[in-house]
Design an enzyme around this catalytic site. Structure first.
Site, mmCIF file in Angstrom:
data_model
loop_
_atom_site.group_PDB
_atom_site.id
_atom_site.type_symbol
_atom_site.label_atom_id
_atom_site.label_comp_id
_atom_site.label_asym_id
_atom_site.label_seq_id
_atom_site.Cartn_x
_atom_site.Cartn_y
_atom_site.Cartn_z
ATOM 1 N N ILE A 121 51.504 48.328 47.438
ATOM 2 C CA ILE A 121 51.478 48.024 48.876
ATOM 3 C C ILE A 121 50.102 47.458 49.228
ATOM 4 O O ILE A 121 49.090 48.123 48.998
ATOM 5 C CB ILE A 121 51.736 49.292 49.716
ATOM 6 C CG1 ILE A 121 53.034 49.974 49.295
ATOM 7 C CG2 ILE A 121 51.756 48.961 51.198
ATOM 8 C CD1 ILE A 121 53.250 51.334 49.937
ATOM 9 N N GLU A 177 42.257 47.139 45.403
ATOM 10 C CA GLU A 177 43.504 47.225 46.167
ATOM 11 C C GLU A 177 44.483 48.211 45.551
ATOM 12 O O GLU A 177 45.171 48.954 46.256
ATOM 13 C CB GLU A 177 44.152 45.837 46.257
ATOM 14 C CG GLU A 177 45.482 45.811 46.995
ATOM 15 C CD GLU A 177 45.349 46.147 48.476
ATOM 16 O OE1 GLU A 177 45.941 47.163 48.905
ATOM 17 O OE2 GLU A 177 44.657 45.411 49.191
ATOM 18 N N LYS A 201 42.826 58.893 48.308
ATOM 19 C CA LYS A 201 43.309 57.664 48.942
ATOM 20 C C LYS A 201 42.968 57.636 50.437
ATOM 21 O O LYS A 201 42.564 56.595 50.971
ATOM 22 C CB LYS A 201 44.816 57.542 48.735
ATOM 23 C CG LYS A 201 45.219 57.448 47.271
ATOM 24 C CD LYS A 201 46.721 57.609 47.089
ATOM 25 C CE LYS A 201 47.106 57.603 45.623
ATOM 26 N NZ LYS A 201 48.542 57.885 45.417
ATOM 27 N N ASP A 227 45.009 64.056 45.161
ATOM 28 C CA ASP A 227 45.277 62.628 44.982
ATOM 29 C C ASP A 227 45.362 61.919 46.327
ATOM 30 O O ASP A 227 44.755 60.857 46.533
ATOM 31 C CB ASP A 227 46.580 62.447 44.200
ATOM 32 C CG ASP A 227 46.997 61.001 44.087
ATOM 33 O OD1 ASP A 227 46.446 60.283 43.238
ATOM 34 O OD2 ASP A 227 47.880 60.575 44.859
ATOM 35 N N GLY A 277 59.254 62.344 34.801
ATOM 36 C CA GLY A 277 58.000 61.614 34.684
ATOM 37 C C GLY A 277 57.341 61.295 36.004
ATOM 38 O O GLY A 277 56.326 60.580 36.043
#
Length: 438
Positions: free
Chosen positions: A134, A127, A203, A199, A185
């Protein structure tokens, strides 16, 4: 009851958050799981000053954790591809359940990992791999199980969203906001995975597999970053009634699936347009439920730890009831790698509208030639803005087109960039309405 014993590999941001949540909320977690969940061992090369690991066995050899017979569940939080893959497969071979937050691992090696887990009768839960805290995977895999999913579109990288938000709110350049994000950061020293869409593509690959019941196919995802977007693009999009977001989009069509990550103009009134800063949001359109939206913290120590620990709870409950994991990893039973029943479409076949920005020499007839090239490719213009000439006698031209095939737009851009009267490359951003009729 006998505790569920956990081995955590990686004690960085997410690993530290997971450790602290498990320790701080131990009683509450035990009540939910029906038994205690305890940390048996940690595999980490460095200490985390935010974590008090006194009394917990710590080793620098993460594979020691994977082979430890006293560990029931391995939590993989080291990130990356190859070492993480070897670690997870080793844990599975030793009969351990696995919880991971590693989207790259699942997107690239998930098919192999799930097959190995199925053969050993263990669970792989992930998850936290998409959108941090989320619970979108559980929602998509279970809560929306009655629906034929039509499309999924999301802001699934907080770094890119932070940059675009500040470019719009403050009129700043991409490079300036990126440097600020790195200082705070929010962005890595090497921001390529975030700003170039890799990235987000990891997902989106996972979300699409769960939404449509297809194998994980990261290598077929189209990715395009935000580094070419200028403050002028952001301003002109605003003038036209749009906001630029870096979206992951997957759509079911009659001929296959779209799987793409790129900058996108969306109307200001859409819910996704109001998601700012480092927040994530995923919109899902189901044929029965209609549009739904999942919003929250897409990264961070404890938001992501929230999802990791929720997976640990599921595993603990499954161990307690002594049955195999009841929900297939990717939501559909019998998914086979190489299945082409719903193929991923090449980007050239995508149909959408476009925003174009080009610089033209300030002389008569240039705009007419631009319009002719677009017309010959079957592309019609919805809106046009021609600004005042710059110091170099170049005229910025902003175009908004009607929906057309990407292949035709690629050819039109090739011809436009070959014109002697056009200076530099043509900037192209895709436009999506994301309304309830798409």
């Amino acid at each position: 009851m006998k505790p569920v014993r956990v081995g955590i590999c990686g004690l960085g941001t997410v690993g530290g958050g997971t450790f602290n949540v498990l320790m701080r909320n131990a009683d509450e977690i035990a009540r939910r799981a029906g038994r205690p969940i305890v940390i048996e061992q940690i595999g980490a090369r460095r200490d985390n000053p935010e974590c008090d690991t006194a009394g917990v066995k710590v080793t620098a050899d993460i594979f020691e954790v994977a082979r430890n017979p006293d560990v029931d569940v391995l939590v993989e939080l080291i990130g990356g591809y190859d070492v993480a893959r070897e670690l997870v497969l080793t844990a599975i071979e030793h009969g351990k359940h696995v919880v991971t937050a590693n989207k790259a691992l699942i997107a690239v090696h998930g098919n192999e990992i799930f097959q190995a887990a199925h053969a050993k009768g263990v669970i792989v839960a992930f998850e936290a791999a998409v959108a941090g805290g989320i619970p979108v995977i559980k929602s998509l895999r279970e809560g929306l199980g009655a629906n034929r999913i039509q499309w999924v579109a999301g802001i699934i990288n907080g770094t890119g969203n932070y940059i675009l938000t500040h470019m719009r709110d403050e009129g700043r350049a991409f490079e300036d906001v990126l440097a600020e994000a790195q200082a705070l950061g929010y962005a890595e020293a090497d921001p390529t995975f975030d700003v170039e869409g890799i990235d987000a593509a990891h997902k989106l690959t996972i979300l699409a597999s769960i939404a449509y019941g297809v194998p994980l196919q990261f290598e077929k995802a189209y990715t395009e970053g935000i580094s070419r977007i200028t403050a002028e693009d952001v301003e002109q999009a605003d003038n036209l009634g749009y906001i630029i977001k870096h979206l992951g989009i997957s759509k079911r069509t009659e001929t296959g699936l779209e799987l793409r990550v790129h900058p996108t103009l969306i109307p200001k009134e859409r819910l996704l347009a109001s998601v700012h800063g480092v927040k994530n949001a995923i919109a899902v359109m189901g044929d029965a439920v209609g549009p739904t939206l999942y919003y929250g913290a897409g990264a961070g120590a404890e938001p992501t730890a929230s999802a990791v620990v929720a997976d640990l709870l599921d595993v603990a409950r499954d161990i307690t009831t002594a049955h195999h994991y009841r929900v297939p990893y990717l939501a559909f039973s019998g998914i086979r790698e190489g299945d082409q029943s719903l193929p991923i479409l090449p980007m050239e076949e995508i149909v959408t509208a476009y925003y174009l920005r080009l610089l033209a020499v300030d002389r008569p007839g240039v705009l007419a030639r631009v319009a002719t090239i677009l017309s010959e490719q079957g592309i019609s213009i919805e809106a046009l803005i021609q600004k005042e000439a710059t110091e170099g006698e170049l005229v910025p031209i902003i175009l908004l087109t009607h929906r057309t095939r990407e292949q035709h737009m690629n050819e039109a851009i090739r011809q436009l960039e070959s014109l002697a009267d056009i200076a530099g490359p043509v900037m192209r951003i895709r436009v999506e309405s994301l309304d309830e009729q798409e």
